[in-house]
Motif scaffolding. Structure first.
Motif: not given
Ligand SMILES: [Mg+2]
Length: 114
Positions: A36-37, A39-40, A43-44, A68-69, A71-73
């Protein structure tokens, strides 16, 4: 109530929708804190790509990547069993101490240079 707090107050609904979305696809198995980190950050990067080369950005594309950012956060916060509102406010309090108004007002200097 400001716009920002309205967003936070609606996050339970968003969290539930994200959970439902992932459960339907059996994707939670891929959502370790590390993934997840990553993915953040990915997406950033996609968000930054919207502004690559010039400032003529497409607002819909920017909003999609921003979503997206977010959402993953929120998924990472959920995975860590922490409340997004609480951790944001806690961090803001720490930052408030690092950047007291009397020193930081109107400057972009890092706290170590104030
Ligand atoms: Mg994206």
């Amino acid at each position: 109530m400001s716009f920002g707090y309205a967003i936070i107050n609606n996050m339970e609904r968003v969290q539930n929708e994200i959970e439902k979305f992932n459960k339907e696809r059996d994707w939670d198995q891929f959502h370790s804190p590390e993934n997840l980190a990553k993915s953040i950050a990915i997406e950033a990067g996609e968000l930054l790509e919207c502004f690559q080369w010039n400032n003529n950005y497409n607002k819909e594309n920017v909003c999609d990547e921003l979503a997206d950012v977010f959402s993953y956060c929120f998924q990472l916060a959920n995975k860590l069993k922490v409340n997004p509102e609480e951790i944001i406010l806690n961090k803001l309090e720490k930052t408030r101490k690092k950047y007291p108004v009397e020193k930081a007002k109107g400057t972009s200097k890092k706290y170590t240079e104030l």
